[in-house]
Design an enzyme around this catalytic site. Structure first.
Site, PDB file in Angstrom:
ATOM      1  N   LYS A  42      -3.787  11.812  -0.357  1.00  0.00           N
ATOM      2  CA  LYS A  42      -4.944  12.735   0.008  1.00  0.00           C
ATOM      3  C   LYS A  42      -5.068  14.085   1.323  1.00  0.00           C
ATOM      4  CE  LYS A  42      -7.499   8.907  -0.837  1.00  0.00           C
ATOM      5  NZ  LYS A  42      -8.937   8.896  -0.903  1.00  0.00           N
TER       6      LYS A  42
ATOM      7  N   SER B 239       1.656  -8.436   5.187  1.00  0.00           N
ATOM      8  CA  SER B 239       1.771  -7.238   4.335  1.00  0.00           C
ATOM      9  C   SER B 239       2.258  -6.099   3.746  1.00  0.00           C
ATOM     10  CB  SER B 239       0.288  -6.701   4.376  1.00  0.00           C
ATOM     11  OG  SER B 239      -0.321  -6.326   5.588  1.00  0.00           O
TER      12      SER B 239
ATOM     13  N   GLN C 283      -1.160  -2.751  13.897  1.00  0.00           N
ATOM     14  CA  GLN C 283      -1.008  -2.864  15.463  1.00  0.00           C
ATOM     15  C   GLN C 283      -0.062  -4.510  15.057  1.00  0.00           C
ATOM     16  OE1 GLN C 283      -4.356  -4.129  17.062  1.00  0.00           O
ATOM     17  NE2 GLN C 283      -5.083  -2.071  17.408  1.00  0.00           N
TER      18      GLN C 283
ATOM     19  N   ARG D 183      -6.781 -16.818   9.047  1.00  0.00           N
ATOM     20  CA  ARG D 183      -7.934 -15.359   9.348  1.00  0.00           C
ATOM     21  C   ARG D 183      -9.200 -15.828   8.761  1.00  0.00           C
ATOM     22  NH1 ARG D 183      -5.399 -10.170   8.778  1.00  0.00           N
ATOM     23  NH2 ARG D 183      -4.024 -10.364  10.529  1.00  0.00           N
TER      24      ARG D 183
ATOM     25  N   SER E 282       1.122   7.683   1.053  1.00  0.00           N
ATOM     26  CA  SER E 282       2.376   8.284   1.766  1.00  0.00           C
ATOM     27  C   SER E 282       1.829   6.432   3.573  1.00  0.00           C
ATOM     28  CB  SER E 282       2.728   9.141   2.459  1.00  0.00           C
ATOM     29  OG  SER E 282       0.916  10.006   2.918  1.00  0.00           O
ATOM     30  N   GLY E 283       2.226   5.809   2.743  1.00  0.00           N
ATOM     31  CA  GLY E 283       2.800   4.423   3.974  1.00  0.00           C
ATOM     32  C   GLY E 283       3.624   4.284   3.992  1.00  0.00           C
TER      33      GLY E 283
ATOM     34  N   ALA F  74       5.095   1.809   2.395  1.00  0.00           N
ATOM     35  CA  ALA F  74       5.298   1.724   0.339  1.00  0.00           C
ATOM     36  C   ALA F  74       5.892   2.889   0.033  1.00  0.00           C
ATOM     37  CB  ALA F  74       3.825   1.055  -0.521  1.00  0.00           C
TER      38      ALA F  74
ATOM     39  N   GLU G 174      -0.352  -2.622  -0.577  1.00  0.00           N
ATOM     40  CA  GLU G 174      -1.679  -3.059  -0.427  1.00  0.00           C
ATOM     41  C   GLU G 174      -2.484  -2.989  -2.244  1.00  0.00           C
ATOM     42  OE1 GLU G 174      -3.912  -3.108   2.865  1.00  0.00           O
ATOM     43  OE2 GLU G 174      -5.797  -3.328   2.146  1.00  0.00           O
TER      44      GLU G 174
ATOM     45  N   ARG H  28      -4.583 -14.105   2.704  1.00  0.00           N
ATOM     46  CA  ARG H  28      -2.737 -13.307   3.445  1.00  0.00           C
ATOM     47  C   ARG H  28      -2.859 -13.443   4.670  1.00  0.00           C
ATOM     48  NH1 ARG H  28      -1.039  -8.836   6.479  1.00  0.00           N
ATOM     49  NH2 ARG H  28      -3.968  -8.561   7.154  1.00  0.00           N
TER      50      ARG H  28
ATOM     51  N   HIS I 194     -10.905  -5.585   5.987  1.00  0.00           N
ATOM     52  CA  HIS I 194      -9.444  -5.271   6.732  1.00  0.00           C
ATOM     53  C   HIS I 194      -8.271  -5.410   4.934  1.00  0.00           C
ATOM     54  CE1 HIS I 194      -6.180  -5.918   9.692  1.00  0.00           C
ATOM     55  NE2 HIS I 194      -5.663  -6.407   9.367  1.00  0.00           N
TER      56      HIS I 194
ATOM     57  N   SER J  86      -3.307   3.305   5.969  1.00  0.00           N
ATOM     58  CA  SER J  86      -3.474   2.132   7.033  1.00  0.00           C
ATOM     59  C   SER J  86      -1.919   1.607   7.586  1.00  0.00           C
ATOM     60  CB  SER J  86      -3.827   0.467   6.813  1.00  0.00           C
ATOM     61  OG  SER J  86      -4.696   0.934   5.345  1.00  0.00           O
TER      62      SER J  86
HETATM   63  P1  FAD Z   1      -1.832   2.585   3.099  1.00  0.00           P
HETATM   64  O1  FAD Z   1      -0.472   2.610   4.094  1.00  0.00           O
HETATM   65  O2  FAD Z   1      -2.619   2.701   3.087  1.00  0.00           O
HETATM   66  O3  FAD Z   1      -1.204   4.215   3.026  1.00  0.00           O
HETATM   67  C1  FAD Z   1      -1.696   4.838   1.912  1.00  0.00           C
HETATM   68  C2  FAD Z   1      -1.615   5.778   1.430  1.00  0.00           C
HETATM   69  O4  FAD Z   1      -1.786   6.647   0.159  1.00  0.00           O
HETATM   70  C3  FAD Z   1      -2.389   6.685   1.841  1.00  0.00           C
HETATM   71  O5  FAD Z   1      -1.100   7.877   2.402  1.00  0.00           O
HETATM   72  C4  FAD Z   1      -3.639   7.648   1.340  1.00  0.00           C
HETATM   73  O6  FAD Z   1      -3.525   8.948   2.064  1.00  0.00           O
HETATM   74  C5  FAD Z   1      -2.481   8.322  -0.142  1.00  0.00           C
HETATM   75  N1  FAD Z   1      -3.555   7.667  -0.657  1.00  0.00           N
HETATM   76  C6  FAD Z   1      -4.871   6.984  -1.913  1.00  0.00           C
HETATM   77  N2  FAD Z   1      -5.177   7.214  -2.402  1.00  0.00           N
HETATM   78  C7  FAD Z   1      -4.995   8.277  -3.054  1.00  0.00           C
HETATM   79  C8  FAD Z   1      -5.539   9.925  -4.254  1.00  0.00           C
HETATM   80  N3  FAD Z   1      -5.967   9.315  -4.778  1.00  0.00           N
HETATM   81  N4  FAD Z   1      -4.576  10.127  -3.796  1.00  0.00           N
HETATM   82  C9  FAD Z   1      -3.811  10.500  -3.535  1.00  0.00           C
HETATM   83  N5  FAD Z   1      -3.183   9.608  -2.634  1.00  0.00           N
HETATM   84  C10 FAD Z   1      -3.903   8.940  -2.123  1.00  0.00           C
HETATM   85  N6  FAD Z   1      -0.097  -5.555   8.327  1.00  0.00           N
HETATM   86  C11 FAD Z   1       0.650  -6.435   8.795  1.00  0.00           C
HETATM   87  O7  FAD Z   1       1.263  -6.537   7.577  1.00  0.00           O
HETATM   88  N7  FAD Z   1       0.984  -6.452   9.789  1.00  0.00           N
HETATM   89  C12 FAD Z   1      -0.132  -5.692  10.947  1.00  0.00           C
HETATM   90  O8  FAD Z   1       0.044  -5.845  12.088  1.00  0.00           O
HETATM   91  C13 FAD Z   1      -1.613  -5.272  10.289  1.00  0.00           C
HETATM   92  N8  FAD Z   1      -2.046  -4.181  11.123  1.00  0.00           N
HETATM   93  C14 FAD Z   1      -3.035  -3.543  10.709  1.00  0.00           C
HETATM   94  C15 FAD Z   1      -4.048  -2.882  11.243  1.00  0.00           C
HETATM   95  C16 FAD Z   1      -5.407  -1.882  10.803  1.00  0.00           C
HETATM   96  C17 FAD Z   1      -5.761  -2.071  11.585  1.00  0.00           C
HETATM   97  C18 FAD Z   1      -5.084  -2.133   9.162  1.00  0.00           C
HETATM   98  C19 FAD Z   1      -6.225  -1.386   8.466  1.00  0.00           C
HETATM   99  C20 FAD Z   1      -3.984  -2.769   8.918  1.00  0.00           C
HETATM  100  C21 FAD Z   1      -3.159  -3.522   9.546  1.00  0.00           C
HETATM  101  N9  FAD Z   1      -2.153  -4.471   7.792  1.00  0.00           N
HETATM  102  C22 FAD Z   1      -1.025  -5.197   8.958  1.00  0.00           C
HETATM  103  C23 FAD Z   1      -2.006  -3.921   7.144  1.00  0.00           C
HETATM  104  C24 FAD Z   1      -1.411  -3.142   6.695  1.00  0.00           C
HETATM  105  O9  FAD Z   1      -1.355  -1.843   7.523  1.00  0.00           O
HETATM  106  C25 FAD Z   1      -1.847  -2.466   5.267  1.00  0.00           C
HETATM  107  O10 FAD Z   1      -1.266  -4.022   4.042  1.00  0.00           O
HETATM  108  C26 FAD Z   1      -0.601  -1.422   4.659  1.00  0.00           C
HETATM  109  O11 FAD Z   1       0.271  -0.880   5.590  1.00  0.00           O
HETATM  110  C27 FAD Z   1      -0.583  -1.182   3.534  1.00  0.00           C
HETATM  111  O12 FAD Z   1       0.692   0.077   3.047  1.00  0.00           O
HETATM  112  P2  FAD Z   1       0.694   0.838   2.098  1.00  0.00           P
HETATM  113  O13 FAD Z   1       1.520   1.614   1.876  1.00  0.00           O
HETATM  114  O14 FAD Z   1       1.024  -0.078   0.699  1.00  0.00           O
HETATM  115  O15 FAD Z   1      -0.734   2.145   1.803  1.00  0.00           O
HETATM  116  C1  SIN Z   2      -3.193  -8.019  13.378  1.00  0.00           C
HETATM  117  O1  SIN Z   2      -2.383  -6.530  14.290  1.00  0.00           O
HETATM  118  O2  SIN Z   2      -4.288  -8.392  13.609  1.00  0.00           O
HETATM  119  C2  SIN Z   2      -3.254  -7.198  11.794  1.00  0.00           C
HETATM  120  C3  SIN Z   2      -1.842  -7.971  11.497  1.00  0.00           C
HETATM  121  C4  SIN Z   2      -2.474  -7.959  10.023  1.00  0.00           C
HETATM  122  O3  SIN Z   2      -3.256  -7.607   9.546  1.00  0.00           O
HETATM  123  O4  SIN Z   2      -1.790  -8.238   9.199  1.00  0.00           O
END
Ligand code: FAD
Ligand code: SIN
Length: 545
Positions: free
Chosen positions: A37, A395, A49, A294, A15-16, A18, A379, A390, A355, A44
Site C-alpha cells: 500500500k 519475529s 534494529q 520486555r 512487501s516486508g 514475509a 507479524e 515475544r 511495538h 516494519s
Molecule cells: P512488515 O515488514 O510490516 O510489512 C507489511 C507490509 O504490508 C508493508 O509492505 C505494508 O505496506 C503492507 N500492507 C499492510 N496492509 C496492506 C494492505 N491493506 N494492502 C497492501 N499492503 C499492505 N523484529 C525482530 O525480530 N528483530 C528486530 O530487531 C526488530 N526490530 C524492530 C524495530 C522496529 C522499529 C519495529 C517497528 C519492529 C521491529 N521488529 C523486530 C519487528 C519486525 O520488524 C516485524 O515484526 C517484521 O518486520 C514484520 O514483517 P512482515 O513482513 O510481517 O511485515
Molecule cells: C530491538 O532492537 O530492540 C527490537 C528487537 C525486536 O523487536 O525484536
C-alpha cells in the site's frame, strides 16, 4: 459478475520480509502479484534494529533458544512450533545471506552475535543497528531482478478478501470461514487512480504486518494499521491472542522525533535504565535487571513513571567506550544527535511504545488459515511461537521460516486446485457513493481510537478502563461503518475501519482473559490462572461480547 478481473496464481499482500521472501520462493513457478500500500520498502521490516535470533555459536544450543522462547511466552507458546522454527534458524540466516543480506562479521569472517532481553546467550545476527534496512534492501533488489516473474503493485491497498461464502451469499456453501469456504481473490484500491478492482487468485497470502498504529505512541511505521487481521476477521477467519500487544520498553521521548526505537541491543551491550533521579531501578524488579523480558521492563518503567510523575526514564550508555557506541549504533547515534542528544555523554530519555502484535490471524504450522487458499505469514499471523510475549528478534526469524513453509503450501494448493477452476469474483459495487465530504470526521476518529487505546488498553489494564474503551469503540465503529458505506472508498477510511476493528478485537480479548499473563496485565486479576487460562483467546465473527 465482472469478467474484467485480472487473474494470478498467488496474490501476496505486503512487501516486508514475509511477503518478499515468499514471492522470491515462488518466482518462475507460478504467476505472482505483490500488492503493497505504500512504497515497496515501507513496513516494519525496514526499521528493525536489533537483528534476527538464530543458534549459530558453538556454545549455544537449540534447546537453550527454545527454553528462552518458552519462558518469555509465559505458558502459551506451542512447543512444537517453537522447536521447529528455532531449528530452522541457521537455514533462514543462510538463505538471507544467499539473497545478498549483509550482516556484521568479526575479524575471522564469522557472524557477529549480540544479546537482547530474555536471551541467555549471544545469538542475534545484525547489521549494526540497521538490520532491517539491510534485509529489506537485499530482498527488494532480488525482487526487482525478477520483475518478469513477480508483478509488484505499489501504492495499492487491499480492501477486502473475496471468498466463496461471501460471494455466494449463503447459496449452499456454508458460512464465511467454514470448512467449505475458500478464498477467490482480493478487492484492491489503486490509490493514485482511486479505482477499486477485483483481482482473482486461488491462493492469497496475508503478509500485512502488525497494528501498532492502534496506539498513540508506537515504534511502528504508518502502514501498521492491522489491515490483514481486519480483512481476515471480516472474511470469517479466526483471530487469536490479540490481548498480547508488546510494548517495547525504550522508544525515544522527544517532541521533535516520533517512532524512534532505542534498540534493546543497547541494553544487551551494557546500557543501564535510570529514573529521573538517576537511580537504577531494574535490579529490584527482576534478576536479569535491564535484560529481563520486555513485559517486565516495560511494566517497571510504567510504574516508575506513574509513581514519580515523570515524563520519561533514561537509558544511560555514558559508561561505555564512546567509539564503540558510534560504530555499533550509528542509526541511533545520528538520530539522537539530530535532536541534540549525544548518547556518549548524555542519558537518552525513553518511554515504552506499542511495538509488536503477538496475536493475529490463527494459522497452522504451515501458515494456513481455516479458509482454503488463505495463508498468513509474518507479524499478521498467530503461529504459536510467541505465546503471551515475544522474545526479542524472534519475529524476523518466524517471518523468514513461515514464508518458506507457506510457499510450499501455495504450490501444493495450486497443484490441487489448478488456477483455471477459480470462478471470477463479483465486481466492486461503488453504489451511490460520493467522495468524502469532511475529512475532519476521519481525523477525529483516528485520534480518538489511538488515544483511548493508549490510555485504557495499555501496559496496565483494568476492567473499568477496558469497559470504557469498549463503549467508545462501539460508537466509533458504528460511525465509521456509516461513513464507509456512504462515501467513495478512500485509503484513510479503509485504514480507519481496520484500526477500529482491530482495536475492538484487542479489547474483546483483553476483557475475556480474566488473569494476568505475559503482556496482558490486569489490576483486577493480577495473578496467572493456569487452571482456566492456559489457552489461546480465539475470536471469530461476529465478535463475541
Ligand atoms: P512488515 O515488514 O510490516 O510489512 C507489511 C507490509 O504490508 C508493508 O509492505 C505494508 O505496506 C503492507 N500492507 C499492510 N496492509 C496492506 C494492505 N491493506 N494492502 C497492501 N499492503 C499492505 N523484529 C525482530 O525480530 N528483530 C528486530 O530487531 C526488530 N526490530 C524492530 C524495530 C522496529 C522499529 C519495529 C517497528 C519492529 C521491529 N521488529 C523486530 C519487528 C519486525 O520488524 C516485524 O515484526 C517484521 O518486520 C514484520 O514483517 P512482515 O513482513 O510481517 O511485515
Ligand atoms: C530491538 O532492537 O530492540 C527490537 C528487537 C525486536 O523487536 O525484536
Amino acid at each position: 459478475m465482472s469478467s474484467a478481473a485480472e487473474r494470478f496464481d498467488v496474490i501476496v499482500i505486503g512487501s516486508g520480509i514475509a511477503g518478499l521472501s515468499l514471492a522470491l520462493d515462488l518466482a518462475d513457478r507460478c504467476r505472482v502479484a505483490v500488492l503493497t500500500k505504500a512504497a515497496i520498502d515501507e513496513g516494519s521490516t525496514r526499521y528493525a534494529q536489533g537483528g534476527l535470533a538464530a543458534v549459530l555459536a558453538p556454545s549455544d544450543s537449540f534447546e537453550a533458544h527454545v527454553e528462552d522462547t518458552l519462558v518469555a511466552g509465559a505458558g502459551l507458546c506451542r512447543r512444537a512450533v517453537v522447536e521447529s522454527v528455532v531449528r530452522q534458524g541457521p537455514a533462514a540466516v543462510a538463505q538471507l545471506l544467499e539473497r545478498g543480506v549483509q550482516l556484521d562479521r568479526d575479524e575471522d569472517g564469522g557472524l557477529k552475535l549480540t544479546r537482547e532481553g530474555g536471551h541467555g546467550a549471544r545469538r542475534i545476527v545484525h547489521y549494526a543497528d540497521a538490520t532491517g534496512v539491510s534485509i529489506e534492501a537485499a530482498l527488494v533488489a532480488r525482487i526487482r531482478e525478477r520483475s518478469g516473474a513477480i508483478e509488484v503493485r505499489e501504492h495499492t491497498i487491499a480492501v477486502d478478501l473475496i471468498t466463496r461464502a461471501r460471494t455466494a451469499r449463503g447459496r449452499g456453501v456454508g458460512l464465511p470461514g467454514s470448512r467449505d469456504d475458500r478464498v477467490l481473490g482480493v478487492y484492491a484500491l489503486d490509490i493514485a487512480r482511486n479505482e477499486v478492482s477485483a483481482l482473482a487468485a486461488p491462493v492469497v497470502v496475508l503478509a500485512t504486518g502488525g497494528s501498532g498504529r492502534c496506539y498513540q505512541f508506537t515504534s511502528n511505521p504508518d502502514v501498521a494499521t492491522g489491515d490483514g487481521v481486519a480483512m481476515a476477521y471480516r472474511a470469517g477467519a479466526r483471530v487469536a491472542n490479540m490481548e498480547f500487544f508488546q510494548f517495547h520498553p525504550t522508544a525515544l521521548f522527544h517532541p521533535r522525533r516520533k517512532h524512534l526505537l532505542i534498540s534493546e541491543a543497547l541494553r544487551g551491550e551494557g546500557g543501564i535504565l535510570r529514573n529521573a533521579a538517576g537511580e537504577r531501578f531494574m535490579p529490584a524488579a527482576h534478576p536479569l535487571a535491564e535484560l529481563a523480558p520486555r513485559d517486565i521492563v516495560a511494566r517497571a518503567i510504567d510504574r516508575e513513571l506513574k509513581t514519580r510523575g515523570d515524563a520519561s526514564v533514561f537509558l544511560d550508555m555514558t559508561h561505555l567506550p564512546p567509539d564503540f557506541l558510534v560504530e555499533r549504533f550509528p542509526t541511533i547515534f545520528n538520530a539522537c544527535k539530530e535532536v541534540d542528544i549525544d548518547l556518549r555523554s548524555q542519558p537518552i530519555p525513553v518511554v515504552p511504545a506499542a511495538h509488536y502484535q503477538c496475536g493475529g490471524v490463527l494459522v497452522d504450522s504451515e501458515g494456513r488459515t481455516q479458509i482454503r487458499g488463505l495463508l498468513a505469514i509474518g507479524e499478521v499471523s498467530c503461529t504459536g511461537i510467541h505465546g503471551a510475549n515475544r522474545l526479542a528478534s524472534n519475529s524476523l526469524l518466524e517471518a523468514a521460516v513461515y514464508a518458506r513453509r507457506a510457499a510450499a503450501i501455495a504450490l501444493e494448493l495450486l497443484a490441487d486446485t489448478g488456477p483455471a477452476d477459480v470462478p471470477l469474483p463479483g465486481g466492486w459495487d461503488a453504489g451511490v457513493a460520493s467522495p468524502p465530504d469532511e475529512k475532519v470526521l476521519f481525523n477525529q476518529a483516528w485520534d480518538e481510537v489511538r488515544r483511548l487505546m493508549w490510555n485504557y488498553v495499555g501496559i496496565v489494564r483494568s476492567n473499568r478502563r477496558l469497559e470504557r474503551a469498549k463503549r467508545r469503540l462501539e460508537l466509533l465503529y458504528g460511525e465509521v461503518r456509516e461513513e464507509y458505506w456512504r462515501f467513495l472508498i478512500d485509503a484513510d477510511l479503509i485504514e480507519l475501519r481496520n484500526l477500529v476493528t482491530v482495536s475492538r478485537l484487542v479489547v474483546a480479548s483483553a476483557l475475556a482473559r480474566q488473569e494476568s499473563r505475559g503482556l496482558h496485565y490486569s489490576l483486577d486479576y493480577p495473578e496467572a490462572d493456569d487452571e482456566n487460562w492456559l489457552r489461546d483467546t480465539v475470536l471469530r465473527r461476529p465478535l463475541a461480547d
